[in-house]
Enzyme design. Structure first.
Site, mmCIF file in Angstrom:
data_model
loop_
_atom_site.group_PDB
_atom_site.id
_atom_site.type_symbol
_atom_site.label_atom_id
_atom_site.label_comp_id
_atom_site.label_asym_id
_atom_site.label_seq_id
_atom_site.Cartn_x
_atom_site.Cartn_y
_atom_site.Cartn_z
ATOM 1 N N SER A 150 0.841 -1.198 0.000
ATOM 2 C CA SER A 150 0.000 0.000 0.000
ATOM 3 C C SER A 150 0.881 1.255 0.000
ATOM 4 O O SER A 150 1.736 1.397 -0.867
ATOM 5 C CB SER A 150 -0.960 -0.051 1.186
ATOM 6 O OG SER A 150 -1.957 0.927 1.075
ATOM 7 N N ASP A 244 -9.807 -3.212 -5.914
ATOM 8 C CA ASP A 244 -9.051 -2.215 -5.153
ATOM 9 C C ASP A 244 -8.957 -0.942 -5.988
ATOM 10 O O ASP A 244 -8.609 -0.990 -7.176
ATOM 11 C CB ASP A 244 -7.657 -2.775 -4.870
ATOM 12 C CG ASP A 244 -6.832 -1.928 -3.930
ATOM 13 O OD1 ASP A 244 -7.199 -0.759 -3.680
ATOM 14 O OD2 ASP A 244 -5.809 -2.433 -3.450
ATOM 15 N N HIS A 274 -8.523 -4.473 -1.090
ATOM 16 C CA HIS A 274 -7.277 -3.941 -0.543
ATOM 17 C C HIS A 274 -6.949 -4.590 0.806
ATOM 18 O O HIS A 274 -7.819 -4.760 1.661
ATOM 19 C CB HIS A 274 -7.394 -2.430 -0.370
ATOM 20 C CG HIS A 274 -6.114 -1.749 -0.019
ATOM 21 N ND1 HIS A 274 -5.113 -1.543 -0.938
ATOM 22 C CD2 HIS A 274 -5.656 -1.236 1.154
ATOM 23 C CE1 HIS A 274 -4.107 -0.923 -0.364
ATOM 24 N NE2 HIS A 274 -4.404 -0.731 0.918
#
Length: 318
Positions: A150, A244, A274
């Protein structure tokens, strides 16, 4: 959505990213309650010199260490603004145990209190320490990798760019997992991602606002997707998730790496949202994702290592 993942969606807390104090408390409580497997791994906390401050790190080493091993720097996610260093303890311990490498997790400074370049400086200082002092904890400085998820994936990409442009340590591979790479928020998946599970375009906009500190044009490499020249970077593994909002910026960055003749492996996990691998690590798709990362690191750092030429693993870029 993957059926195993769908079953846990109602349990995922909403992130009130505009109230960071509360959200940080929630995340820290969740992390404290995680059941982390540290078997077969030695864990050591240290503090190393950084840019204008010290940087806390956590080192995961195989318990049976008998020689220097490759080193992997791990950078946690959290939108540049969340996350204790312990967030990825389980994943980092598994990498050390299953791949047989030393993993160094960096507790970088968080935004908005510390906007760019604070976190990037902390990550790069850690990589430099691994190269210059890593032998103290059993790291072979000629065999290094950087991994992030991320926002940590974005910081991993920035670290690789810094290493290239500053003549820093040579990286065997950059592992970018569901990376946050582009502050412009104009990809197809981002425009459609106002309500995607666990991370959304609304949260992404706030995270970039915090990280960049409201500046105009971002400085060089602060936003990896804005970097025009991606040539000369280390080989990459880029994974994204079908459901995502960050999906397309990861795919576009991977495509640009390939266009720059950087060897790049791309994987899109179907039916996944995610941070699925953190939310439900026991799910079949999560186990496959972890195995894929372990395989990439094993091939980049261990397979044929003894036969690798000095031109490939010569420590630093020319």
């Amino acid at each position: 959505m993957d059926p195993e993942l769908a079953a846990v969606v109602p349990l995922i807390p909403d992130l009130a990213f505009d109230d960071l104090d509360q959200t940080r408390r929630i995340v820290e409580e969740l992390v404290r309650n995680l059941d982390v497997d540290l078997s077969g791994v030695q864990v050591e906390d240290r503090t190393i010199p950084g840019v204008g401050c010290d940087v806390p790190i956590r080192i995961f080493s195989p318990a049976d260490r008998v020689e220097e091993r490759p080193g992997v720097m791990s950078i946690h996610g959290g939108g540049f603004a969340l996350g204790p260093m312990t967030l990825d303890d389980g994943a980092n311990a598994a990498i050390a145990r299953e791949v047989g490498v030393v993993v160094v997790s960096v507790d970088y400074r968080l935004a908005p209190e510390h906007p760019f370049p604070a976190a990037a400086d902390d990550c790069y200082a850690t990589l430099e320490w691994m190269y210059e002092k890593g032998s103290e904890v059993g790291i072979n400085p000629a065999h290094l990798a950087v991994l992030g998820s991320s926002a940590g994936g974005g910081l991993a990409a920035t670290t690789a760019l810094f290493a290239r442009d500053r003549g820093g340590p040579r990286l065997a591979v950059q592992v970018l997992l569901e990376p946050e790479l582009d502050d412009r928020l104009q990809t197809h998946s981002m425009r459609r991602g106002r309500h995607t599970v666990a991370w959304s375009s609304t949260l992404a906009a706030l995270s970039w606002k915090y990280y960049l500190g409201g500046i105009g044009t971002p400085p060089l490499h602060a936003v990896p997707a804005r970097t025009e020249d991606l040539s000369g970077l280390p080989p990459a593994y880029v994974s994204v998730n079908e459901l995502d909002c960050l999906r397309d910026e990861g795919l576009e960055y991977a495509a640009r790496l390939l266009q720059a003749e950087v060897p790049t492996e791309i994987h899109c996990w179907p039916g996944a949202f995610h941070s699925f691998h953190s939310v439900l690590p026991a799910a079949g798709i999560s186990r496959r994702a972890s195995a894929a990362v372990h395989g990439v690191l094993r091939r980049a750092l261990l397979v044929g290592r003894s036969e690798a030429s000095e031109t490939v693993f010569d420590g630093r870029h020319a």
